[in-house]
Design a protein around this motif. Structure first.
Motif, PDB file in Angstrom:
ATOM      1  N   GLU A  22       1.005  -1.074   0.008  1.00 32.23           N
ATOM      2  CA  GLU A  22      -0.422   0.161  -0.078  1.00 32.23           C
ATOM      3  C   GLU A  22       0.969   1.173   0.106  1.00 32.23           C
ATOM      4  O   GLU A  22       0.301   2.357  -0.539  1.00 32.23           O
ATOM      5  CB  GLU A  22      -0.914  -0.179   0.823  1.00 32.23           C
ATOM      6  N   MET A  23       1.949   1.538   0.739  1.00 30.90           N
ATOM      7  CA  MET A  23       2.421   2.200   1.073  1.00 30.90           C
ATOM      8  C   MET A  23       2.862   2.533  -0.509  1.00 30.90           C
ATOM      9  O   MET A  23       3.516   3.769  -0.844  1.00 30.90           O
ATOM     10  CB  MET A  23       4.293   2.165   1.657  1.00 30.90           C
ATOM     11  N   LEU A  25       2.039   1.614  -3.681  1.00 32.04           N
ATOM     12  CA  LEU A  25       0.763   2.039  -4.036  1.00 32.04           C
ATOM     13  C   LEU A  25       1.050   3.615  -4.007  1.00 32.04           C
ATOM     14  O   LEU A  25      -0.009   4.603  -5.074  1.00 32.04           O
ATOM     15  CB  LEU A  25      -0.122   1.341  -4.360  1.00 32.04           C
ATOM     16  N   LEU A  26       0.611   3.897  -2.832  1.00 28.08           N
ATOM     17  CA  LEU A  26      -0.023   5.582  -2.338  1.00 28.08           C
ATOM     18  C   LEU A  26       1.595   6.873  -3.240  1.00 28.08           C
ATOM     19  O   LEU A  26       1.013   7.585  -3.747  1.00 28.08           O
ATOM     20  CB  LEU A  26       0.275   5.658  -0.804  1.00 28.08           C
ATOM     21  N   LEU A  28       2.776   6.258  -5.699  1.00 30.23           N
ATOM     22  CA  LEU A  28       2.937   6.385  -7.043  1.00 30.23           C
ATOM     23  C   LEU A  28       2.024   7.972  -7.645  1.00 30.23           C
ATOM     24  O   LEU A  28       1.269   8.033  -8.482  1.00 30.23           O
ATOM     25  CB  LEU A  28       3.039   5.083  -7.915  1.00 30.23           C
ATOM     26  N   CYS A  29       0.643   8.110  -6.909  1.00 32.20           N
ATOM     27  CA  CYS A  29      -0.177   8.942  -6.665  1.00 32.20           C
ATOM     28  C   CYS A  29       0.520   9.653  -7.404  1.00 32.20           C
ATOM     29  O   CYS A  29      -0.551  10.307  -7.957  1.00 32.20           O
ATOM     30  CB  CYS A  29      -1.218   8.967  -5.613  1.00 32.20           C
ATOM     31  N   SER A  30       1.393  10.492  -6.276  1.00 35.08           N
ATOM     32  CA  SER A  30       1.859  12.165  -7.628  1.00 35.08           C
ATOM     33  C   SER A  30       3.505  12.054  -6.480  1.00 35.08           C
ATOM     34  O   SER A  30       4.138  11.474  -5.471  1.00 35.08           O
ATOM     35  CB  SER A  30       0.973  13.151  -6.725  1.00 35.08           C
ATOM     36  N   ARG A  31       3.939  12.894  -6.950  1.00 34.65           N
ATOM     37  CA  ARG A  31       5.441  13.292  -6.150  1.00 34.65           C
ATOM     38  C   ARG A  31       5.573  13.804  -4.683  1.00 34.65           C
ATOM     39  O   ARG A  31       5.963  13.079  -3.973  1.00 34.65           O
ATOM     40  CB  ARG A  31       6.034  14.624  -7.194  1.00 34.65           C
ATOM     41  N   ARG A  32       4.306  14.313  -4.487  1.00 34.84           N
ATOM     42  CA  ARG A  32       4.245  14.482  -3.292  1.00 34.84           C
ATOM     43  C   ARG A  32       4.160  13.472  -2.355  1.00 34.84           C
ATOM     44  O   ARG A  32       4.761  13.556  -0.580  1.00 34.84           O
ATOM     45  CB  ARG A  32       2.475  15.711  -2.767  1.00 34.84           C
ATOM     46  N   THR A  33       3.269  12.647  -3.011  1.00 30.58           N
ATOM     47  CA  THR A  33       2.970  11.432  -2.316  1.00 30.58           C
ATOM     48  C   THR A  33       4.362  10.282  -1.652  1.00 30.58           C
ATOM     49  O   THR A  33       4.692   9.785  -0.675  1.00 30.58           O
ATOM     50  CB  THR A  33       1.960  10.727  -2.592  1.00 30.58           C
ATOM     51  N   ARG A  87      -1.735   4.314 -18.675  1.00 23.73           N
ATOM     52  CA  ARG A  87      -1.916   5.469 -17.579  1.00 23.73           C
ATOM     53  C   ARG A  87      -0.511   5.730 -17.319  1.00 23.73           C
ATOM     54  O   ARG A  87       0.618   4.692 -17.217  1.00 23.73           O
ATOM     55  CB  ARG A  87      -2.162   5.764 -16.226  1.00 23.73           C
ATOM     56  N   ASN A  90       4.816   7.998 -12.115  1.00 20.92           N
ATOM     57  CA  ASN A  90       6.519   8.735 -12.223  1.00 20.92           C
ATOM     58  C   ASN A  90       7.184   7.076 -11.622  1.00 20.92           C
ATOM     59  O   ASN A  90       6.430   7.426  -9.962  1.00 20.92           O
ATOM     60  CB  ASN A  90       6.017   9.540 -12.376  1.00 20.92           C
ATOM     61  N   LYS A  95       8.730   8.774 -16.639  1.00 19.40           N
ATOM     62  CA  LYS A  95       7.731   7.842 -16.579  1.00 19.40           C
ATOM     63  C   LYS A  95       7.733   6.683 -17.606  1.00 19.40           C
ATOM     64  O   LYS A  95       7.844   6.075 -18.189  1.00 19.40           O
ATOM     65  CB  LYS A  95       7.286   8.916 -17.792  1.00 19.40           C
ATOM     66  N   VAL A 100      -2.428  -0.982 -13.751  1.00 21.35           N
ATOM     67  CA  VAL A 100      -2.767  -1.984 -12.597  1.00 21.35           C
ATOM     68  C   VAL A 100      -3.826  -2.727 -12.935  1.00 21.35           C
ATOM     69  O   VAL A 100      -4.611  -2.570 -13.165  1.00 21.35           O
ATOM     70  CB  VAL A 100      -2.766  -1.038 -11.632  1.00 21.35           C
ATOM     71  N   HIS A 112      -1.316  -5.678  -6.681  1.00 21.58           N
ATOM     72  CA  HIS A 112      -2.285  -5.046  -7.448  1.00 21.58           C
ATOM     73  C   HIS A 112      -0.958  -5.188  -8.610  1.00 21.58           C
ATOM     74  O   HIS A 112       0.561  -4.462  -7.872  1.00 21.58           O
ATOM     75  CB  HIS A 112      -2.626  -3.478  -7.759  1.00 21.58           C
TER      76      HIS A 112
ATOM     77  N   ARG B 156      -5.869   8.201  -5.571  1.00 23.04           N
ATOM     78  CA  ARG B 156      -6.285   9.659  -5.045  1.00 23.04           C
ATOM     79  C   ARG B 156      -7.713  10.092  -4.497  1.00 23.04           C
ATOM     80  O   ARG B 156      -7.794  11.126  -4.021  1.00 23.04           O
ATOM     81  CB  ARG B 156      -6.120  10.135  -6.885  1.00 23.04           C
ATOM     82  N   ASP B 164       0.352  15.990  -9.787  1.00 21.63           N
ATOM     83  CA  ASP B 164       1.268  16.440  -9.959  1.00 21.63           C
ATOM     84  C   ASP B 164       1.088  17.538 -11.064  1.00 21.63           C
ATOM     85  O   ASP B 164       1.382  18.280 -10.770  1.00 21.63           O
ATOM     86  CB  ASP B 164       2.712  15.432 -11.157  1.00 21.63           C
TER      87      ASP B 164
END
Lengths: 347, 201
Positions: A22-23, A25-26, A28-33, A87, A90, A95, A100, A112, B156, B164
């Motif tokens: 889960e860590m 996959l999280l 992969l959600c965005s650069r911030r996560t 999709r 990152n 990229k 999934v 996944h 999300r 992003d």
């Protein structure tokens, strides 16, 4: 739930209660996560990168448990860009187009699979760039590769300290290249037949802990040049001369300065012909411990060796004590430190 | 004990507890008052230190104004004190640093947290602010459980995570709001580029 509106320590508390998958996959959600993960500084025994044909898995082994916990699964198969689930993700700054796919293990756990068709070796490098910052820098990195006989390539990862190579057969040219690219390994297991001859300067001999499951005709060469501390040669094709030479060189301090344990298995030896030129005496249980305890990263640890039937041999210059147990199908040589010898009096 | 029967009470709607223990009075930011036992308060490091520092006697507790907790509303504070009363006397867990962190949600806590995400969000903030370690752990566990079996796209949505691109756009908007001239400069630069100018300055 507005996750990013939580204070940093609350975010960390939430993430730390997720499992490794889960860590990932999280992240992969965005650069911030993804950036959040570097503050976890996870501690583990090792992070394993498994390459099995078209699959790549990242598996975490924790301290004090034999459990292996999956973090990431990637599968390299052709993708259709027309597929609407494809999709761009990152991974470690690259990229990657992937989709999934939800899978269920026998245990009922859901995971996944990231299906991609990028360059596998580039991807595993990116994957390491992505995942390694989650962990404390001291965590071991292990590379496991299922080898095909004609295999000549392997991925380039950073900080690999352990390896496990298995499959049908492997050529020494692959191994020479492999250990040249990864010279800083402290342990390595090779679980397949070895073809070809090792060069005398092969980096393999510098590995501190080495296990060759099918050492066969490579065994004599490895035994001659090994410079590490733990050596396990199974199905070894060595004769009494090789072992006598080994003892001679250890006793005179001409080689094996770091050796702690040598285990050779599966070949007929003549016990008397190996030990007869050396001054030995039966291992005296009245002032010597019965078992030799050791910690090795290539076999199940902690391990112990019964020395009841061993003989004692002493090195010429520094009086270092070793026990040698030469039997029909095995040759076990343990070098005893002062502390290990004192264990007897502590019992 | 059910959530409904937990001994936290709003002053205006319940009798004074019969136990001969000290009950402190707290007031939420929307002026709801609560009586909470001394033992329950020990679950909150913040409140425990506060009442220790105040050194109230039984008379003080009755005669002095209720202790104001200014950034937590009554609805949230009621949940917090219900939790503290139910778990009073229990040892405060110490984080051993292991990850993944193993936290079980007891049945009482699961019922208590059977609330909408907005209130759960406030409960977590309150647990953090009042330093109630185990309440924070179980409420964070509930949020962590929301990730189970989810793809990144679903995560999300569950956690309302901006992409992003959305983050970039928000950052640009924030910069522009801070410095309106920045946008003008950028537009001027783009215009000059279109006109073939090779030097801006």
């Amino acid at each position: 739930m507005k996750f990013l509106k939580f204070a940093f320590l609350i975010q960390m508390n939430i993430i730390k209660q997720m499992d490794y998958h889960e860590m990932f996959l999280l992240s992969l959600c965005s650069r911030r996560t993804q950036n959040l993960m570097k503050y976890l500084r996870l501690r583990a025994l090792k992070v394993q990168y498994w390459m099995v044909k078209e699959r790549t898995k990242v598996v975490i082994s924790q301290q004090d448990t034999t459990d292996q916990l999956y973090m990431a699964h990637l599968k390299d198969i052709p993708l259709s860009s027309m597929h609407r689930e494809v999709r761009s993700v990152n991974i470690g700054g690259s990229k990657v187009l992937c989709r999934v796919k939800r899978r269920k293990r026998d245990s009922g756990d859901v995971f996944h699979n990231l299906i991609h068709d990028g360059n596998l070796f580039n991807l595993i490098t990116s994957l390491q760039n992505h995942i390694q910052p989650f962990f404390h820098p001291t965590v071991d990195v292990e590379l496991q590769i299922q080898i095909e006989e004609a295999e000549i390539e392997f991925p380039v990862l950073q900080g690999v300290t352990r390896s496990y190579l298995y499959g049908t057969a492997i050529h020494t040219s692959f191994l020479d290249a492999f250990y040249t690219v990864y010279p800083d390994q402290h342990s390595s297991k090779i679980d397949c037949r070895i073809k070809g001859l090792f060069k005398p300067n092969s980096k393999l001999f510098q590995i501190d802990q080495l296990l060759l499951r099918f050492s066969e005709c490579s065994a004599a060469k490895v035994l001659e040049h090994f410079n590490g501390s733990y050596l396990f040669l199974y199905r070894a094709d060595v004769d009494a001369v090789d072992l006598t030479n080994f003892l001679r060189r250890w006793k005179s301090e001409n080689a094996y300065p770091n050796l702690k344990l040598l285990v050779v298995k599966k070949k007929r030896f003549m016990q008397n012909s190996i030990l007869e030129e050396f001054e030995t005496k039966p291992w005296d249980l009245s002032n010597r411990p019965e078992t030799y305890a050791y910690q090795s990263k290539v076999v199940r640890s902690p391990g112990s060796i019964n020395c009841v039937h061993a003989h004692e041999i002493v090195r010429d210059n520094d009086a270092m004590v070793a026990s040698v147990d030469a039997r029909v199908f095995s040759f076990i040589f343990c070098v005893w430190s002062e502390e290990q010898l004192k264990m007897k009096s502590n019992l | 004990m059910s959530v409904e029967n937990a001994p936290v009470v709003d002053v205006d709607e319940a009798a004074i507890p019969v136990e001969k223990k000290m009950y402190y009075r707290f007031e939420s930011n929307d002026k709801k008052e609560f009586r909470v036992s001394e033992l329950a308060i020990q679950q909150s490091e913040t409140l425990n230190r506060l009442v220790e520092a105040m050194g109230y006697t039984s008379e003080d507790v009755e005669n002095k104004p209720a202790i104001a907790i200014e950034n937590i509303d009554g609805k949230t504070l009621k949940l917090v004190f219900q939790w503290c009363e139910h778990h009073k006397g229990e040892a405060i867990p110490v984080d051993d640093g292991s990850v993944p962190k193993i936290v079980e949600i007891p049945e009482f806590d699961a019922k208590l947290m059977d609330i909408d995400n907005g209130l759960l969000f406030k409960l977590i903030w309150a647990a953090d602010y009042l330093n109630i370690v185990q309440l924070l752990n179980v409420s964070c566990k509930k949020v962590a459980n929301m990730a189970q079996g989810k793809t990144p796209a679903q995560l999300r949505r569950v956690y309302l995570l901006p992409s992003d691109e959305e983050d970039e756009a928000a950052k640009r908007a924030a910069q522009e709001a801070q410095d309106p001239r920045a946008r003008e400069v950028e537009e001027e630069f783009e215009e000059r580029k279109r006109q073939g100018g090779n030097s801006f300055f």
